[in-house]
Design a protein around this motif. Structure first.
Motif, short mmCIF file in Angstrom:
data_model
loop_
_atom_site.label_atom_id
_atom_site.label_comp_id
_atom_site.label_asym_id
_atom_site.label_seq_id
_atom_site.Cartn_x
_atom_site.Cartn_y
_atom_site.Cartn_z
N MET B 59 0.82 -1.21 0.00
CA MET B 59 0.00 0.00 0.00
C MET B 59 0.86 1.26 0.00
O MET B 59 0.53 2.26 -0.64
CB MET B 59 -0.92 0.00 1.23
N ASP B 69 -5.44 2.35 -2.69
CA ASP B 69 -6.03 1.07 -3.08
C ASP B 69 -6.98 0.59 -2.00
O ASP B 69 -6.56 0.05 -0.99
CB ASP B 69 -4.94 0.03 -3.34
N LEU B 70 -8.28 0.85 -2.20
CA LEU B 70 -9.27 0.44 -1.22
C LEU B 70 -9.62 -1.04 -1.35
O LEU B 70 -10.26 -1.61 -0.48
CB LEU B 70 -10.55 1.26 -1.40
N SER B 71 -9.18 -1.67 -2.45
CA SER B 71 -9.62 -3.04 -2.70
C SER B 71 -8.70 -4.07 -2.05
O SER B 71 -8.92 -5.27 -2.20
CB SER B 71 -9.68 -3.29 -4.21
N ILE B 72 -7.69 -3.62 -1.32
CA ILE B 72 -6.64 -4.56 -0.89
C ILE B 72 -7.20 -5.68 0.01
O ILE B 72 -6.80 -6.84 -0.12
CB ILE B 72 -5.46 -3.79 -0.25
N GLY B 73 -8.15 -5.34 0.88
CA GLY B 73 -8.75 -6.36 1.75
C GLY B 73 -9.56 -7.36 0.93
O GLY B 73 -9.54 -8.57 1.20
N THR B 132 -10.86 1.70 -7.19
CA THR B 132 -10.64 0.63 -6.22
C THR B 132 -11.82 0.50 -5.26
O THR B 132 -12.01 -0.55 -4.66
CB THR B 132 -9.33 0.84 -5.43
N MET B 136 -13.23 -3.06 -4.96
CA MET B 136 -13.36 -3.57 -3.59
C MET B 136 -14.62 -4.43 -3.48
O MET B 136 -14.60 -5.54 -2.94
CB MET B 136 -13.43 -2.41 -2.60
N ALA B 232 -1.15 -8.45 -1.14
CA ALA B 232 -2.38 -9.03 -0.57
C ALA B 232 -2.39 -10.54 -0.80
O ALA B 232 -2.82 -11.31 0.07
CB ALA B 232 -3.61 -8.38 -1.21
N TYR B 254 -9.94 -4.39 6.39
CA TYR B 254 -8.49 -4.28 6.59
C TYR B 254 -7.88 -3.11 5.81
O TYR B 254 -6.85 -2.56 6.20
CB TYR B 254 -7.79 -5.58 6.14
N GLU B 255 -8.53 -2.76 4.66
CA GLU B 255 -7.94 -1.70 3.84
C GLU B 255 -7.67 -0.44 4.67
O GLU B 255 -6.65 0.22 4.49
CB GLU B 255 -8.81 -1.38 2.62
N ILE B 259 -4.09 1.22 5.15
CA ILE B 259 -3.81 2.61 4.76
C ILE B 259 -3.30 3.39 5.96
O ILE B 259 -2.31 4.12 5.88
CB ILE B 259 -5.08 3.27 4.17
#
Lengths: 498, 334
Positions: B59, B69-73, B132, B136, B232, B254-255, B259
């Protein structure tokens, strides 16, 4: 009695004295021109009168009383409005909303749309503009947006209207209409201040003219009886700069760059020229003549540019700076803070940015190699910073400029496009940059130099191309007179004087 | 050293916890043991940190490039469940094979999801927040649909891998911590010493100047999302093995922790600034604050309030420090 009097006004920006001890009177009901070369301070003066900038020293009297404008709204409510060079509008709102923005009519807590439209119609009609108040402003052409601005000023009761280069983005026909409107406003008793460097317009509509040069007042004179030659002489009238005598005669080498029919719609018409090794080709012209745009097109920054550019006889792609750099071109951009440097990185990191692959093995940077190359050009440019690991954000304009040049020297380009290399740079650094550009040519590189400072161009360039409004209007050998170039730039005479 | 302040805070917090945590008697050895300063609590904290930290390293590169990147979780969850579903069909394979295939699948899926984000961000010119935010939900939805909202068990071989003792005591599981340290070190070296890392800083610091310097902006911007997706995928592989199962609800929310870790670790959302080691320390600090609330017997209901304030305060302090440095530089010039 003058409607506006300016006494001993001075204004400093970081690194430049924009105006110094300027005094003038503007008569009620007159059309008063502010003239001067690029950077003479005419726009700054206009913006101070309109409350956009605050003066450092001096005094402004409006209708005999001293005034202090803390912002444009103060000026508007006093009766001074400005028609801007760059239009400052909320482009997503309608014409009516823009016109009433400072003072939205209300019915209780609600916006009174009917009143807003009525008021806008009235204001637009008062200057004879046929514009639908409900149209979204951003959809109108620039010329109409300008009319909206004028209507807003008049509607709010402006006694003085300041026009800052109003015709610079208009077509010929639109410009004529605007000049006609200004004449009519004058008849109604509105005082107009007209900032421009277009001589024809000044002679057509203005009564008096104040000429500024390097931020200082040259004179205020009546247009009647004034010849165009006199005016041009007043604008350039400085003694020839001393550096002009150090003119280097170039030892010409092979042709490095050949530009054939390069054009970009809306920016500049087809131009063709060539550049030899050892040459400093100057591009002269007023702001908006299309010089920066040409350099950007050659460097691949203009996606719609067409035409052919050869480097050492081989056609180069205009598809992006990557291609231009690979063939050996470099561009020192006009706006060093936005285009030249990454201010969050150190001096070293900025210098090595275009040549990272050369200081790295398989993608891993070799710190020693990077350091030694950066140091070499850092020293060559005599950048005044503690070390090459210093942050670039804290450096002065001159040192930042030197770094941008260092960056392109390090990448060993054969042709350097240099755009306004000494803007906002102090005198000492300026001389160093001049010597450096001469040195580059002497080393056999080709330099394309864009500058709005005529003395700089005349002393450095071994050949000059003059641009006006996107057209190439002349090509001059080394050492033309300042007057010849100025005439071509401003379009006073179409003859190739020389 | 950039992260000096963060290290000081973490050490201070550790000392405070050691002093005030109290002790208990160990049932096996009969010795008095500090409630905080003992191997199993410390490794537990490191394990909790590791899943955040691995993703925070990815991140931080996105944030350095001035993106988000909000989609990481969701990428974590999608990688975890798709890998688990595939491994269900490999129950008879050799353990080593299962581990290797699982690792390749999880990392590969994360990488592809990141590539999708990256291409969308760099080609469409839409703000990464929006792109994202969309992916997400898309990735989380894919995980939900493919698992039919059920929990999927993974072969024991993955758990044996993620819970290996590596020669330590039988009740200690250091693998997540080791992976975290390896990822952090690689991330730090990448940012500091590779041309690509340098280009990410340049593009994030001033995209125009980067373009004028001949950098391939699209490729740089895509690459950071690929790296984030890969991180991820790695976290998902270790996490799924560690807990023995995966579900579409894994790593939900988690995102924001990730962050926050990167930002507490010195990354600036304006781009051009950030570090891998900082991101790891940021994750460690957040987990330690959570642990402190338990160890010091504070009311757990206040956990979110405390963490929220801690994040804001650490960033304000960082900004304040940066302005002071800037002012000193300007004064030195005059």
């Amino acid at each position: 009695m003058p409607i506006l009097s300016v006494h001993n006004l001075s204004k400093r920006f970081p690194g430049v004295q924009a105006l110094k001890d300027v005094s003038l009177d503007i008569q009620e009901g007159a059309c008063h021109a502010l003239m001067g070369e690029n950077g003479a301070g005419k726009s700054t003066l206009g913006k101070i009168l309109a409350g956009l900038y605050q003066l450092d020293e001096g005094e402004i009297l409006f209708q005999g009383k001293p005034v202090h404008f803390h912002g444009p709204l103060d000026a508007v409510s006093a009766g001074i409005s400005m028609v801007h060079q760059e239009l400052l509008f909320a482009e997503n709102l309608t014409v009516a909303e823009n016109l009433c923005l400072g003072d939205l009519p209300r019915k209780g807590p609600w916006l009174d749309r009917a009143e807003m439209v009525r008021r806008s119609k009235e204001w637009l009609a008062s200057i004879g503009a046929q514009i639908d108040p409900l149209q979204v402003l951003g959809e109108l052409p620039i010329s109409k947006q300008q009319l909206v601005q004028i209507a807003g000023g008049i509607g709010r009761g402006a006694k003085v209207l300041i026009f800052d280069e109003p015709t610079s983005s208009l077509s010929q026909a639109e410009a004529l209409k605007l000049l006609q409107l200004i004449k009519e406003l004058k008849k109604k008793g509105v005082t107009c201040i007209y900032v421009s460097h277009r001589l024809e317009e000044i002679f057509e509509i203005c009564d008096t003219v104040t000429v500024l040069r390097d931020g200082q007042l040259v004179d205020t004179v009546s247009i009647q009886g004034l010849s165009r030659d006199d005016l041009v002489r007043m604008m350039i009238g400085r003694e020839l700069a001393a550096s002009l005598e150090v003119h280097v005669t170039a030892t010409m080498g092979d042709e490095l760059l050949r530009v054939e029919n390069l054009a970009s719609a809306g920016k500049f018409h087809p131009v063709s020229f060539s550049l030899r090794a050892g040459e400093i080709l100057g591009l002269a012209g007023l702001v908006g003549a299309g010089r920066t745009e040409i350099a950007e097109a050659i460097f691949g920054l203009d996606p719609v540019a067409n035409g052919v550019v050869y480097f050492r006889g081989k056609r180069i792609s205009l598809k992006g700076p990557i291609h231009a750099m690979k063939t050996g071109l470099g561009l020192v951009p006009e706006d060093r803070k936005h285009h030249g440097l990454v201010l969050s990185m150190t001096a070293k990191e900025n210098v090595s940015l275009p040549i990272l692959d050369r200081v790295a093995t398989a993608g891993w940077i070799e710190p020693q190699k990077e350091r030694s190359i950066a140091q070499k050009f850092f020293d060559k440019m005599r950048v005044k910073a503690p070390t090459i690991d210093a942050s670039t954000a804290g450096l002065s304009g001159g040192n930042q400029q030197k770094l941008v040049i260092a960056k392109w020297l390090a990448s060993e380009t054969e042709v350097l496009l240099v755009d306004e290399p000494t803007r906002g740079v102090d005198v000492g650094a300026k001389a160093e940059i001049h010597n450096l550009i001469r040195g580059l040519a002497a080393e056999g590189k080709g330099v394309l130099l864009i500058s709005s400072e005529l003395p700089e161009l005349l002393s450095l360039a071994t050949r000059l191309i003059v641009m006006r409004e996107g057209n190439m209007v002349g090509e001059l050998p080394a050492n033309p007179t300042e007057e010849t170039v100025m005439r071509l730039m401003a379009g006073v005479s179409n003859a190739m004087a020389g | 050293m950039q992260q000096f302040g963060l290290v000081v805070i973490i050490v201070a917090l550790g000392v405070i916890m050691s002093l005030f945590a109290g002790t208990h008697l160990d049932r096996v050895s009969g010795q008095t043991v500090n409630n905080f300063l003992n191997p199993s609590t410390l490794i537990q904290i490191a394990t909790d940190t590791s899943f955040f930290a691995i993703m925070a390293v990815g991140m931080t590169m996105v944030i350095i490039s001035a993106g988000i990147d909000l989609s990481i979780g969701s990428v974590y969850a999608m990688s975890a469940v798709l890998m688990s579903l595939a491994l269900q069909k490999m129950t008879n394979a050799a353990p080593v094979e299962q581990v290797l295939v699982g690792m390749a699948l999880s990392c590969g899926i994360g990488l592809l999801a990141g590539l999708f984000n990256g291409v969308m961000v760099s080609r469409l010119g839409v703000h990464p927040f929006i792109i994202t935010l969309g992916t997400m939900w898309v990735f989380r939805g894919i995980a939900f649909v493919t698992t039919k909202a059920m929990s999927i068990l993974v072969p024991e071989s993955l758990t044996h891998f993620a819970k290996a003792n590596l020669g330590m005591r039988r009740d200690l599981f250091p693998v997540p911590m080791v992976v975290m340290l390896v990822v952090t070190v690689i991330g730090a070296l990448f940012l500091q010493y590779t041309t690509w890392g340098r280009r990410i800083f340049a593009a994030g610091g001033n995209i125009e100047a980067a373009k004028y310097s001949g950098l391939n902006i699209n490729r740089i911007l895509s690459s950071v999302y690929v790296i984030a997706g890969l991180s991820a995928g790695i976290a998902a592989f270790v996490g799924t093995g560690f807990y023995g199962a995966s579900s579409s609800g894994d790593a939900q929310g988690y995102e924001l922790y990730v962050i926050a870790s990167a930002v507490v670790g010195g990354a600036s959302l304006n781009g051009g600034k950030g570090s891998a080691i900082g991101a790891m320390l940021g994750a460690l600090l957040i987990v330690m604050i959570r642990q402190a609330i338990r160890t010091l017997n504070l009311d757990q209901n206040y956990e979110w309030i405390i963490i929220g304030f801690a994040i804001v305060i650490s960033v304000v302090l960082d900004r304040w420090n940066a302005t002071r440095t800037q002012r000193r530089l300007v004064q030195a010039r005059q």
